[in-house]
Design an enzyme around this catalytic site. Structure first.
Site, PDB file in Angstrom:
ATOM      1  N   GLY A  13     -10.710 -11.183 -27.011  1.00 43.44           N
ATOM      2  CA  GLY A  13     -10.533 -12.549 -27.839  1.00 43.44           C
ATOM      3  C   GLY A  13      -9.970 -13.646 -27.024  1.00 43.44           C
ATOM      4  N   ASP A  14      -9.883 -14.881 -27.511  1.00 41.13           N
ATOM      5  CA  ASP A  14      -9.546 -16.155 -27.172  1.00 41.13           C
ATOM      6  C   ASP A  14     -10.303 -16.485 -25.991  1.00 41.13           C
ATOM      7  OD1 ASP A  14      -7.242 -15.843 -28.938  1.00 41.13           O
ATOM      8  OD2 ASP A  14      -6.291 -14.684 -27.642  1.00 41.13           O
ATOM      9  N   LYS A  17     -14.550 -18.938 -27.651  1.00 45.27           N
ATOM     10  CA  LYS A  17     -15.833 -18.963 -28.668  1.00 45.27           C
ATOM     11  C   LYS A  17     -16.053 -20.220 -29.482  1.00 45.27           C
ATOM     12  CE  LYS A  17     -14.419 -15.232 -30.388  1.00 45.27           C
ATOM     13  NZ  LYS A  17     -13.358 -15.125 -29.604  1.00 45.27           N
ATOM     14  N   GLY A  18     -14.734 -20.903 -29.943  1.00 47.41           N
ATOM     15  CA  GLY A  18     -14.560 -22.022 -30.878  1.00 47.41           C
ATOM     16  C   GLY A  18     -15.402 -23.061 -30.108  1.00 47.41           C
ATOM     17  N   LYS A  19     -15.255 -23.502 -28.853  1.00 47.84           N
ATOM     18  CA  LYS A  19     -15.654 -24.448 -28.160  1.00 47.84           C
ATOM     19  C   LYS A  19     -17.345 -24.336 -28.054  1.00 47.84           C
ATOM     20  CE  LYS A  19     -16.694 -26.734 -23.641  1.00 47.84           C
ATOM     21  NZ  LYS A  19     -16.368 -27.162 -22.675  1.00 47.84           N
ATOM     22  N   GLY A  41      -7.959 -17.663 -34.112  1.00 40.73           N
ATOM     23  CA  GLY A  41      -7.590 -19.176 -33.818  1.00 40.73           C
ATOM     24  C   GLY A  41      -8.555 -19.572 -32.864  1.00 40.73           C
ATOM     25  N   HIS A  42      -9.595 -20.655 -33.362  1.00 42.72           N
ATOM     26  CA  HIS A  42     -10.479 -21.010 -32.602  1.00 42.72           C
ATOM     27  C   HIS A  42     -10.148 -22.792 -32.291  1.00 42.72           C
ATOM     28  CE1 HIS A  42     -13.558 -17.626 -34.076  1.00 42.72           C
ATOM     29  NE2 HIS A  42     -13.044 -17.277 -32.905  1.00 42.72           N
ATOM     30  N   ARG A 144     -10.615   1.958 -51.009  1.00 44.74           N
ATOM     31  CA  ARG A 144     -11.412   1.555 -52.298  1.00 44.74           C
ATOM     32  C   ARG A 144     -10.312   1.214 -53.281  1.00 44.74           C
ATOM     33  NH1 ARG A 144     -14.241   6.892 -51.581  1.00 44.74           N
ATOM     34  NH2 ARG A 144     -12.408   7.369 -50.554  1.00 44.74           N
ATOM     35  N   GLN A 224     -12.119 -12.600 -32.795  1.00 46.83           N
ATOM     36  CA  GLN A 224     -11.575 -11.544 -31.816  1.00 46.83           C
ATOM     37  C   GLN A 224     -12.426 -11.466 -30.676  1.00 46.83           C
ATOM     38  OE1 GLN A 224     -11.037 -10.640 -35.481  1.00 46.83           O
ATOM     39  NE2 GLN A 224      -9.706 -12.106 -34.992  1.00 46.83           N
ATOM     40  N   THR A 301      -0.577 -17.703 -33.195  1.00 52.12           N
ATOM     41  CA  THR A 301       1.085 -17.269 -33.145  1.00 52.12           C
ATOM     42  C   THR A 301       1.666 -17.785 -32.349  1.00 52.12           C
ATOM     43  OG1 THR A 301       0.488 -15.579 -31.878  1.00 52.12           O
ATOM     44  CG2 THR A 301       0.149 -14.960 -34.138  1.00 52.12           C
ATOM     45  N   LYS A 331     -13.362 -21.729 -19.066  1.00 54.17           N
ATOM     46  CA  LYS A 331     -12.239 -22.050 -18.213  1.00 54.17           C
ATOM     47  C   LYS A 331     -12.330 -21.928 -16.747  1.00 54.17           C
ATOM     48  CE  LYS A 331      -8.894 -21.863 -21.732  1.00 54.17           C
ATOM     49  NZ  LYS A 331      -7.370 -21.265 -21.981  1.00 54.17           N
ATOM     50  N   LEU A 332     -13.258 -22.146 -16.067  1.00 49.97           N
ATOM     51  CA  LEU A 332     -13.532 -21.950 -14.722  1.00 49.97           C
ATOM     52  C   LEU A 332     -12.444 -22.866 -13.998  1.00 49.97           C
ATOM     53  CD1 LEU A 332     -15.357 -20.856 -12.348  1.00 49.97           C
ATOM     54  CD2 LEU A 332     -16.549 -22.994 -12.403  1.00 49.97           C
TER      55      LEU A 332
HETATM   56  P1  IMP Z   1      -4.395  -7.955 -36.142  1.00 47.40           P
HETATM   57  O1  IMP Z   1      -5.816  -8.534 -35.818  1.00 47.40           O
HETATM   58  O2  IMP Z   1      -3.545  -8.917 -36.619  1.00 47.40           O
HETATM   59  O3  IMP Z   1      -4.236  -6.764 -37.141  1.00 47.40           O
HETATM   60  O4  IMP Z   1      -3.922  -7.729 -34.876  1.00 47.40           O
HETATM   61  C1  IMP Z   1      -4.400  -6.792 -33.703  1.00 47.40           C
HETATM   62  C2  IMP Z   1      -4.558  -7.031 -32.440  1.00 47.40           C
HETATM   63  O5  IMP Z   1      -5.423  -7.983 -32.192  1.00 47.40           O
HETATM   64  C3  IMP Z   1      -3.244  -7.769 -31.846  1.00 47.40           C
HETATM   65  O6  IMP Z   1      -3.247  -7.359 -30.429  1.00 47.40           O
HETATM   66  C4  IMP Z   1      -3.483  -9.168 -31.671  1.00 47.40           C
HETATM   67  O7  IMP Z   1      -2.715  -9.725 -30.810  1.00 47.40           O
HETATM   68  C5  IMP Z   1      -5.282  -9.194 -31.569  1.00 47.40           C
HETATM   69  N1  IMP Z   1      -5.821 -10.308 -32.067  1.00 47.40           N
HETATM   70  C6  IMP Z   1      -6.145 -10.314 -33.596  1.00 47.40           C
HETATM   71  N2  IMP Z   1      -6.730 -11.688 -33.675  1.00 47.40           N
HETATM   72  C7  IMP Z   1      -6.859 -12.280 -32.287  1.00 47.40           C
HETATM   73  C8  IMP Z   1      -7.576 -13.163 -31.881  1.00 47.40           C
HETATM   74  O8  IMP Z   1      -8.079 -14.022 -32.571  1.00 47.40           O
HETATM   75  N3  IMP Z   1      -7.530 -13.406 -30.799  1.00 47.40           N
HETATM   76  C9  IMP Z   1      -6.814 -12.656 -29.765  1.00 47.40           C
HETATM   77  N4  IMP Z   1      -6.063 -11.618 -30.085  1.00 47.40           N
HETATM   78  C10 IMP Z   1      -6.174 -11.272 -31.325  1.00 47.40           C
END
Ligand code: IMP
Length: 443
Positions: A13-14, A17-19, A41-42, A144, A224, A301, A331-332
């Site tokens: 993740g991170d 992708k948003g860009k 968070g994009h 369910r 993610q 966060t 991010k090169l």
């Molecule tokens: P959850 O998705 O809040 O249940 O978190 C589970 C794991 O996924 C944790 O390690 C979070 O830090 C990670 N995580 C969830 N969403 C993101 C994201 O958008 N970017 C990076 N890590 C994420």
């Protein structure tokens, strides 16, 4: 007719992708999210303005583009309203461009409480979740007993919505000691949410099918990344949904043939936030340097991200699991100041070199990354827009990434702004449309 493209995170993740979604949105008329929730968070920078999207597809920033939140997404209505209001203050109106699947599940306040409690109970084995209620909402779905968006329409005080909320709140009251929640307050809140949501709710699968029939081109936006996927990631240190390519079909109600091309996004190095394995993690000054120059703090966060070298074992795995046609390297420029750059090509395990990502966490924990070290370029690439303007060492680094990862690089990002981008393969989408074969390599 153009083909629909999926954009998927190839690491934890991170990846930026948003860009990339924002960049590709000019080629499409619909952008659809298929999993996750406001844990994502994009970040998208346009000139001096910065937009951070959590639940809304990044395509919302483009006038006229329709955005879909699929059934595979979990929706916190309060978070959605806040996001819509924030965008409106920034001059972006959602209006009727949004469609939320009536089958998407809802996150209610007790989901957040249950998550915090579950994490506390895990102690040292905590996952490091985002505390958004994502996991417990998916748990309810699979058990369910979940509440879907369409269920919120039920206004009968003795109807199925009231009964489901009464049962779920009573279960919550048994688990969370000390405080009692009155289910009637939760029910009243859910009903008032419906009044605001109703205008955007519908059958997302049907909308997508009709749009595609009419020739609309769709971008499938993953949240993610592959290594956080509930099935294919570093379980149990993962999120609760399928961010990998299969999630598109189940999370939107589209068939596999709707996906015409799959683009993976990978940083020129690696990060993860939360707990769990990160084989190439750097603990000392270099890790801190990457974190600071890459501004590696969570968009959702604010947590500092763990940083490490580019891990080709991970991205190769993402190529296999998602059928990636190409990758975008982001991010090169964050590597600009380094004199040399290690690249992980395999893992040493009990005297052998593994080149495939192990599924077993115990094996992974015993793995040592095998690096080859490339010269840095010690000069700025930030903002470079043409491949030939990159320093030769940066070109060599990208060519090596391409070789060890096993797919072509389609895009290189050299900064946060839309414009700070090198499209290595001009007309990528047109070529996908014309011929599934990718053009010649970077070199
Ligand atoms: P959850 O998705 O809040 O249940 O978190 C589970 C794991 O996924 C944790 O390690 C979070 O830090 C990670 N995580 C969830 N969403 C993101 C994201 O958008 N970017 C990076 N890590 C994420």
């Amino acid at each position: 007719m153009r083909v629909n493209i999926a954009v998927i995170g190839a690491q934890w993740g991170d990846e930026g992708k948003g860009k990339i979604v924002d960049l590709l949105t000019r080629h499409v008329s619909v952008v659809a999210r298929y999993q996750g929730g406001h844990n994502a968070g994009h970040t998208v920078n346009v000139g001096d303005a910065q937009f951070i999207l959590h639940l809304l597809p990044s395509g919302i920033l483009h006038a006229g583009v329709r955005c879909v939140i699929g059934n595979g997404v979990v929706v916190d209505p309060e978070a959605l309203f806040i996001e819509i209001e924030t965008l409106s203050r920034q001059g972006i109106e959602v209006d009727d461009r949004l469609l939320i699947s009536d089958k998407a599940h809802v996150i209610l306040p007790y989901h957040r409480e249950l998550e915090v409690l579950a994490e506390a109970r895990r102690g040292d084995r905590k996952i490091g979740t985002t505390s958004r209620g994502i996991g417990p909402s998916y748990e309810d779905k699979v058990a369910r007993r979940g509440i879907r968006i369409a269920d919120l329409a039920d206004g009968a005080d003795d109807g199925p919505l009231a009964a489901a909320i009464r049962e779920n709140v009573s279960a919550r009251n048994c688990v969370v000691g000390g405080t009692e929640v009155d289910w009637r307050a939760v029910y009243a809140e859910a009903r008032s949410v419906w009044e605001r949501l109703e205008r955007w709710v519908g059958d997302a699968s049907l909308f997508l099918a009709r749009s595609m029939d009419e020739g609309a081109c769709v971008l499938f936006e993953g949240a993610q990344g592959t290594m956080l996927d509930i099935d294919h990631g570093t379980y149990p240190f993962v999120t609760s949904s399928n961010g990998t390519v299969g999630g598109i079909c189940t999370g939107l109600g589209v068939g596999p043939k709707a996906i015409g091309g799959v683009l993976g996004i990978a940083k020129a190095y690696t990060t993860r936030v939360g707990e769990g394995p990160l084989p190439t993690e750097l603990h000392g000054d270099v890790g801190n340097q990457l974190r600071e120059s890459g501004r590696e703090y969570g968009a959702s966060t604010g947590r500092p991200r763990r940083c490490g070298w580019y891990d080709a074992v991970v991205v190769r795995y993402a190529v296999r699991v998602n059928g990636l046609d190409a990758i975008a390297v982001t991010k090169l420029d964050v590597l600009d100041a380094l004199h040399e750059i290690p690249l992980c090509t395999g893992y040493r395990y009990r005297g052998e070199v593994l080149t495939e990502f192990p599924s077993n966490g115990t094996v992974l924990a015993a793995c040592e990354p095998v690096y080859e070290t490339l010269p840095g370029w010690s000069s700025p690439t930030a903002g470079v827009r043409r491949y030939e303007d990159l320093p030769p060492e940066a070109q060599s680094y990208l060519e090596r990434i391409e070789a060890v990862t096993g797919v072509p690089i389609a895009i290189v990002s050299t900064g946060a702004d839309r414009a700070e981008t090198i499209v290595v393969r001009e007309g990528l989408i047109d070529r996908w449309q014309a011929d599934a074969a990718m053009p010649a390599s970077v070199s």
